[in-house]
Design an enzyme around this catalytic site. Structure first.
Site, PDB file in Angstrom:
ATOM      1  N   TYR A  34     100.878  40.170  -8.564  1.00 44.58           N
ATOM      2  CA  TYR A  34     101.108  39.577  -7.255  1.00 44.58           C
ATOM      3  C   TYR A  34     100.944  40.784  -6.293  1.00 44.58           C
ATOM      4  O   TYR A  34     100.837  42.165  -6.520  1.00 44.58           O
ATOM      5  CB  TYR A  34     102.721  39.257  -7.062  1.00 44.58           C
ATOM      6  CG  TYR A  34     103.826  40.254  -7.390  1.00 44.58           C
ATOM      7  CD1 TYR A  34     104.599  40.965  -6.701  1.00 44.58           C
ATOM      8  CD2 TYR A  34     104.012  40.364  -8.902  1.00 44.58           C
ATOM      9  CE1 TYR A  34     105.595  41.745  -6.992  1.00 44.58           C
ATOM     10  CE2 TYR A  34     105.090  41.204  -9.176  1.00 44.58           C
ATOM     11  CZ  TYR A  34     105.621  41.859  -8.320  1.00 44.58           C
ATOM     12  OH  TYR A  34     106.755  42.711  -8.744  1.00 44.58           O
ATOM     13  N   LYS A  55     104.776  38.096  -0.677  1.00 43.41           N
ATOM     14  CA  LYS A  55     104.015  37.897  -2.005  1.00 43.41           C
ATOM     15  C   LYS A  55     103.089  36.826  -2.308  1.00 43.41           C
ATOM     16  O   LYS A  55     103.631  35.718  -1.876  1.00 43.41           O
ATOM     17  CB  LYS A  55     105.241  37.776  -3.168  1.00 43.41           C
ATOM     18  CG  LYS A  55     106.218  39.033  -3.006  1.00 43.41           C
ATOM     19  CD  LYS A  55     107.243  38.911  -4.463  1.00 43.41           C
ATOM     20  CE  LYS A  55     108.093  40.175  -4.132  1.00 43.41           C
ATOM     21  NZ  LYS A  55     109.328  40.202  -5.093  1.00 43.41           N
ATOM     22  N   ASP A  69     119.874  41.779 -13.364  1.00 47.48           N
ATOM     23  CA  ASP A  69     119.503  40.519 -13.049  1.00 47.48           C
ATOM     24  C   ASP A  69     120.890  39.546 -13.221  1.00 47.48           C
ATOM     25  O   ASP A  69     120.955  38.453 -12.862  1.00 47.48           O
ATOM     26  CB  ASP A  69     118.344  39.592 -13.444  1.00 47.48           C
ATOM     27  CG  ASP A  69     117.081  40.149 -12.843  1.00 47.48           C
ATOM     28  OD1 ASP A  69     117.319  40.818 -11.690  1.00 47.48           O
ATOM     29  OD2 ASP A  69     116.048  40.071 -13.184  1.00 47.48           O
ATOM     30  N   HIS A 109     114.876  38.178  -6.623  1.00 45.41           N
ATOM     31  CA  HIS A 109     114.744  39.476  -6.048  1.00 45.41           C
ATOM     32  C   HIS A 109     114.337  39.245  -4.765  1.00 45.41           C
ATOM     33  O   HIS A 109     113.497  38.506  -4.233  1.00 45.41           O
ATOM     34  CB  HIS A 109     113.713  40.268  -6.691  1.00 45.41           C
ATOM     35  CG  HIS A 109     114.210  40.599  -8.151  1.00 45.41           C
ATOM     36  ND1 HIS A 109     113.132  40.604  -9.294  1.00 45.41           N
ATOM     37  CD2 HIS A 109     115.276  40.712  -8.900  1.00 45.41           C
ATOM     38  CE1 HIS A 109     113.754  41.035 -10.391  1.00 45.41           C
ATOM     39  NE2 HIS A 109     115.132  40.701 -10.127  1.00 45.41           N
TER      40      HIS A 109
END
Length: 186
Positions: A132, A72, A170, A63
């Site tokens: 995260y 991140k 996905d 992503h």
């Protein structure tokens, strides 16, 4: 410094291992310190924390956000994941290259992925809790993605003896070559 911050083979990626203080009662460690990260050259502002729980074989990714890219700082709180970043920075000499890190609570290691990378992970344990911090808010209309198994990228995902479990979204991501064309070559 309460962290060991190690650059990865692709510029901008870092593996971070905190100093853990433990005894018979348990442990303590700092997972983030603006001051210590800045001293290591990592000056970022986090605006959102996320957490997910997944079962063995779940693959989330790859992503990214297009107009509002996210950096991140990722870690696995419980279980074990293989975490991957793919360089999608236009003009980067490592465009399309990937780097992966095994994240475990035993090591308490983290992986810093700056803006300009696609990100994904595969759950290796029976379950995993993944957390995260993000440098940008999530914008659902701005989502992008790459095929998790694009042969042009060649990610060496661990073999679990079963196909990965993917979300519907996905299974429909583009190839790195389609992204390169969208970005105007490279």
């Amino acid at each position: 410094m309460p962290f060991t911050i190690t650059p990865c083979p692709i510029e901008g990626l870092f593996e971070i291992v905190p100093k853990v203080f433990g005894d018979h009662r348990g442990y303590f460690f700092e997972s983030w310190s603006e001051r210590d990260f800045a001293q290591a050259g990592l000056s970022m502002r986090f605006v959102q924390d996320n957490q997910s729980k997944s079962v063995r074989g779940v693959l989330r990714g790859l992503h990214f956000q297009k107009k509002y890219p996210q950096g991140k700082l990722v870690r696995c709180i419980d279980g074990e994941v293989f975490d991957v970043a793919v360089d999608i920075r236009p003009g980067s000499p490592t465009f399309g290259r990937w780097h992966g890190v095994l994240l475990t609570p035993e090591r308490q290691n983290q992986f810093y992925i700056p803006e300009g990378f696609a990100h994904g992970f595969l759950v290796l344990s029976e379950t995993a809790v993944f957390a995260y911090k993000c440098t940008e808010f999530y914008h659902p209309e701005d989502e992008g993605g790459l095929m998790w198994n694009d042969p042009a990228i060649g990610i060496e995902w661990p073999d679990l003896g079963m196909p990965p479990s993917l979300s519907d979204k996905d299974t429909k991501h583009a190839s790195i070559e389609a992204l390169r064309a969208e970005l105007g070559g490279n």
